[in-house]
Design a protein around this motif. Sequence first.
Motif, PDB file in Angstrom:
ATOM      1  N   SER A  51      76.293  -5.954  70.838  1.00 51.40           N
ATOM      2  CA  SER A  51      77.417  -5.935  71.770  1.00 51.40           C
ATOM      3  C   SER A  51      78.532  -6.805  71.197  1.00 51.40           C
ATOM      4  N   ALA A  52      79.705  -6.179  70.990  1.00 54.51           N
ATOM      5  CA  ALA A  52      80.826  -6.941  70.423  1.00 54.51           C
ATOM      6  C   ALA A  52      81.165  -8.116  71.341  1.00 54.51           C
ATOM      7  N   GLY A  53      81.163  -7.863  72.667  1.00 52.38           N
ATOM      8  CA  GLY A  53      81.468  -8.936  73.627  1.00 52.38           C
ATOM      9  C   GLY A  53      80.461 -10.071  73.523  1.00 52.38           C
ATOM     10  N   ASP A  54      79.161  -9.734  73.426  1.00 49.92           N
ATOM     11  CA  ASP A  54      78.129 -10.783  73.321  1.00 49.92           C
ATOM     12  C   ASP A  54      78.315 -11.597  72.040  1.00 49.92           C
ATOM     13  N   LEU A  55      78.632 -10.905  70.930  1.00 47.57           N
ATOM     14  CA  LEU A  55      78.821 -11.620  69.660  1.00 47.57           C
ATOM     15  C   LEU A  55      80.010 -12.577  69.762  1.00 47.57           C
ATOM     16  N   LEU A  56      81.071 -12.118  70.431  1.00 54.73           N
ATOM     17  CA  LEU A  56      82.254 -12.983  70.583  1.00 54.73           C
ATOM     18  C   LEU A  56      81.931 -14.183  71.476  1.00 54.73           C
ATOM     19  N   ARG A  57      81.188 -13.951  72.563  1.00 52.75           N
ATOM     20  CA  ARG A  57      80.835 -15.062  73.464  1.00 52.75           C
ATOM     21  C   ARG A  57      79.917 -16.058  72.738  1.00 52.75           C
ATOM     22  N   ALA A  58      79.014 -15.543  71.878  1.00 52.40           N
ATOM     23  CA  ALA A  58      78.138 -16.447  71.114  1.00 52.40           C
ATOM     24  C   ALA A  58      78.970 -17.277  70.138  1.00 52.40           C
ATOM     25  N   GLU A  59      80.005 -16.672  69.595  1.00 50.87           N
ATOM     26  CA  GLU A  59      80.884 -17.367  68.642  1.00 50.87           C
ATOM     27  C   GLU A  59      81.616 -18.519  69.357  1.00 50.87           C
ATOM     28  N   ILE A  60      82.027 -18.277  70.606  1.00 52.69           N
ATOM     29  CA  ILE A  60      82.681 -19.356  71.376  1.00 52.69           C
ATOM     30  C   ILE A  60      81.690 -20.510  71.544  1.00 52.69           C
ATOM     31  N   LYS A  61      80.479 -20.160  71.955  1.00 58.44           N
ATOM     32  CA  LYS A  61      79.445 -21.162  72.233  1.00 58.44           C
ATOM     33  C   LYS A  61      79.090 -21.969  70.987  1.00 58.44           C
ATOM     34  N   SER A  62      79.153 -21.308  69.814  1.00 60.48           N
ATOM     35  CA  SER A  62      78.721 -21.973  68.584  1.00 60.48           C
ATOM     36  C   SER A  62      79.695 -23.065  68.153  1.00 60.48           C
ATOM     37  N   GLY A  63      80.861 -23.129  68.826  1.00 57.66           N
ATOM     38  CA  GLY A  63      81.852 -24.144  68.501  1.00 57.66           C
ATOM     39  C   GLY A  63      82.612 -23.840  67.216  1.00 57.66           C
ATOM     40  N   ASN A  72      90.373 -17.795  74.875  1.00 57.61           N
ATOM     41  CA  ASN A  72      91.641 -17.536  75.561  1.00 57.61           C
ATOM     42  C   ASN A  72      91.920 -16.045  75.674  1.00 57.61           C
ATOM     43  N   MET A  73      91.604 -15.313  74.605  1.00 56.10           N
ATOM     44  CA  MET A  73      91.870 -13.881  74.634  1.00 56.10           C
ATOM     45  C   MET A  73      90.979 -13.200  75.663  1.00 56.10           C
ATOM     46  N   ILE A  74      89.711 -13.557  75.685  1.00 64.77           N
ATOM     47  CA  ILE A  74      88.788 -12.929  76.644  1.00 64.77           C
ATOM     48  C   ILE A  74      89.195 -13.252  78.083  1.00 64.77           C
ATOM     49  N   LYS A  75      89.632 -14.498  78.300  1.00 61.33           N
ATOM     50  CA  LYS A  75      90.073 -14.901  79.653  1.00 61.33           C
ATOM     51  C   LYS A  75      91.244 -14.054  80.117  1.00 61.33           C
ATOM     52  N   GLU A  76      92.083 -13.650  79.158  1.00 63.61           N
ATOM     53  CA  GLU A  76      93.261 -12.829  79.464  1.00 63.61           C
ATOM     54  C   GLU A  76      92.956 -11.333  79.444  1.00 63.61           C
ATOM     55  N   GLY A  77      91.701 -10.996  79.130  1.00 69.94           N
ATOM     56  CA  GLY A  77      91.317  -9.576  79.046  1.00 69.94           C
ATOM     57  C   GLY A  77      91.865  -8.897  77.803  1.00 69.94           C
ATOM     58  N   LYS A  78      92.316  -9.703  76.835  1.00 68.57           N
ATOM     59  CA  LYS A  78      92.914  -9.113  75.630  1.00 68.57           C
ATOM     60  C   LYS A  78      91.854  -8.829  74.563  1.00 68.57           C
ATOM     61  N   ILE A  79      92.260  -8.049  73.562  1.00 63.99           N
ATOM     62  CA  ILE A  79      91.332  -7.690  72.491  1.00 63.99           C
ATOM     63  C   ILE A  79      91.496  -8.646  71.312  1.00 63.99           C
ATOM     64  N   VAL A  80      90.390  -9.223  70.909  1.00 66.74           N
ATOM     65  CA  VAL A  80      90.374 -10.208  69.814  1.00 66.74           C
ATOM     66  C   VAL A  80      90.714  -9.478  68.494  1.00 66.74           C
ATOM     67  N   PRO A  81      91.453 -10.136  67.559  1.00 69.79           N
ATOM     68  CA  PRO A  81      91.798  -9.462  66.297  1.00 69.79           C
ATOM     69  C   PRO A  81      90.571  -8.892  65.587  1.00 69.79           C
ATOM     70  N   SER A  82      90.761  -7.706  65.024  1.00 70.04           N
ATOM     71  CA  SER A  82      89.641  -6.952  64.421  1.00 70.04           C
ATOM     72  C   SER A  82      88.878  -7.748  63.382  1.00 70.04           C
ATOM     73  N   GLU A  83      89.597  -8.500  62.546  1.00 73.45           N
ATOM     74  CA  GLU A  83      88.886  -9.155  61.442  1.00 73.45           C
ATOM     75  C   GLU A  83      87.787 -10.087  61.953  1.00 73.45           C
ATOM     76  N   VAL A  84      88.057 -10.741  63.102  1.00 80.04           N
ATOM     77  CA  VAL A  84      87.060 -11.661  63.666  1.00 80.04           C
ATOM     78  C   VAL A  84      85.841 -10.865  64.133  1.00 80.04           C
ATOM     79  N   THR A  85      86.083  -9.830  64.917  1.00 82.31           N
ATOM     80  CA  THR A  85      84.980  -9.053  65.503  1.00 82.31           C
ATOM     81  C   THR A  85      84.200  -8.317  64.415  1.00 82.31           C
ATOM     82  N   ILE A  86      84.920  -7.756  63.445  1.00 79.04           N
ATOM     83  CA  ILE A  86      84.240  -6.985  62.389  1.00 79.04           C
ATOM     84  C   ILE A  86      83.340  -7.891  61.551  1.00 79.04           C
ATOM     85  N   LYS A  87      83.817  -9.114  61.267  1.00 80.19           N
ATOM     86  CA  LYS A  87      82.975 -10.046  60.502  1.00 80.19           C
ATOM     87  C   LYS A  87      81.660 -10.316  61.243  1.00 80.19           C
ATOM     88  N   LEU A  88      81.785 -10.515  62.562  1.00 80.51           N
ATOM     89  CA  LEU A  88      80.575 -10.796  63.347  1.00 80.51           C
ATOM     90  C   LEU A  88      79.642  -9.589  63.340  1.00 80.51           C
TER      91      LEU A  88
END
Length: 362
Positions: A51-63, A72-88
């Motif tokens: 789950s892209a969302g789960d991977l992003l939330r884990a990344e927040i938690k990992s500090g 901040n992007m998730i709080k605003e309902g926005k889409i995180v830049p692709s390079e971050v999500t694709i790397k995860l």
Amino acid sequence: MGSVVDAANKEVNGTSSAKKPNVIFVLGGPGSGKGTQCAYIVEHFGYTHLSAGDLLRAEIKSGSENGTMIQNMIKEGKIVPSEVTIKLLQKAIQENGNDKFLIDGFPRNEENRAAFEKVTEIEPKFVLFFDCPEEEMERRLLGRNQGREDDNIETIRKRFKVFLESSLPVIQYYEAKGKVRKIHAAKPIEDVFQEVKAVFSPEAEKILELTNLLTFYLGCSLGSSVSKEISRLIDQECVLCSTGIETHHHLFFECEYSSSIWKHFVQAILPATPLNVHSAAAMISHFRHPSQAPPVIKLIFQSVIYLIWKERNARVFTSASTSAAGLRSALDRLIRDRLLSFPSPDPTPSLLQFYFSGPRPP
Ligand SMILES: Nc1ncnc2c1ncn2[C@@H]1O[C@H](COP(=O)(O)OP(=O)(O)O)[C@@H](O)[C@H]1O
Ligand SMILES: Nc1ccn([C@H]2C[C@H](O)[C@@H](COP(=O)(O)OP(=O)(O)O)O2)c(=O)n1
């Protein structure tokens, strides 16, 4: 240097020769039930759920250094830049021993889609789309109770807007390629899964393979009546030769009737009788010279596949039949008519002249 089969794989799947994992994108509005159904698919069909969302939330938690930006992007309902999500996603795929993945909540916009394709060279096998009305999704999200910062009415509305504006176009993109499997997601969980299960059945796999094959050769997405007819093409006797089971491989390549049509073009235009979809694709992609060859060869493939399919349907539905020689003549006419309508390339000889350098039907 890549082999002919490698090139064919690239042509058909859009992937390079290295073994690519089998990927299914799972899309749908927030709260449509993607995560819930993925858990069932994992259990029944052995996929790994990312789950892209789960991977992003884990990344927040990992500090991580990106954590605050992602939060901040998730709080605003926005889409995180692709390079971050694709790397995860890439990391998760590489670290996993499995070769088949459900990628849930990705790609969420055109940028996600194009970047993933470019970086990974992976084309999804199909896209599972959970279609659900907003009111139902809203009700589910407000009751989800997972302590998510974005499950509040204000952010939910923003996420719906982003889904309509950015994610639906991605689904439409795959729809045009005949890759979307739409699921009616407003029903109870078990009922939704019944529909999902049908998409993953071995029969559905065969239909998918054949639909992709025909879409590839005919160069257009197929109407639902054709898709329905394709679904009949399973485990019944071949009507062209009556000696084989009508798999797509048999019908278009192995059957005596069909291979006699292909043989007609061997030597003068084709190097050999194509044995399967891969060798057929390789022939198209490897004929670079003379310049007239690729369009003519592509047209031959499209026309042969089209007429074999038409002949098969005529026999199934009207009991009318044409001999192989009759079909070869019809094929010759069809190809010449099409070539006449092509603009003449420079320098001469024209496509038609190139075609005439091949054999004439008996
Ligand atoms: N078919 C369904 N009917 C009712 N509730 C559902 C259904 N599918 C999922 N839910 C519930 O709705 C909420 C959102 O589902 P989830 O799978 O997390 O959605 P998504 O991953 O699409 O955001 C969860 O609380 C889940 O238990
Ligand atoms: N490809 C993605 C997937 C999710 N996100 C972010 C933005 C989304 O609003 C949140 C939550 O996504 P998630 O798929 O977990 O949840 P919903 O489908 O919205 O319920 O994560 C993203 O930026 N890019």
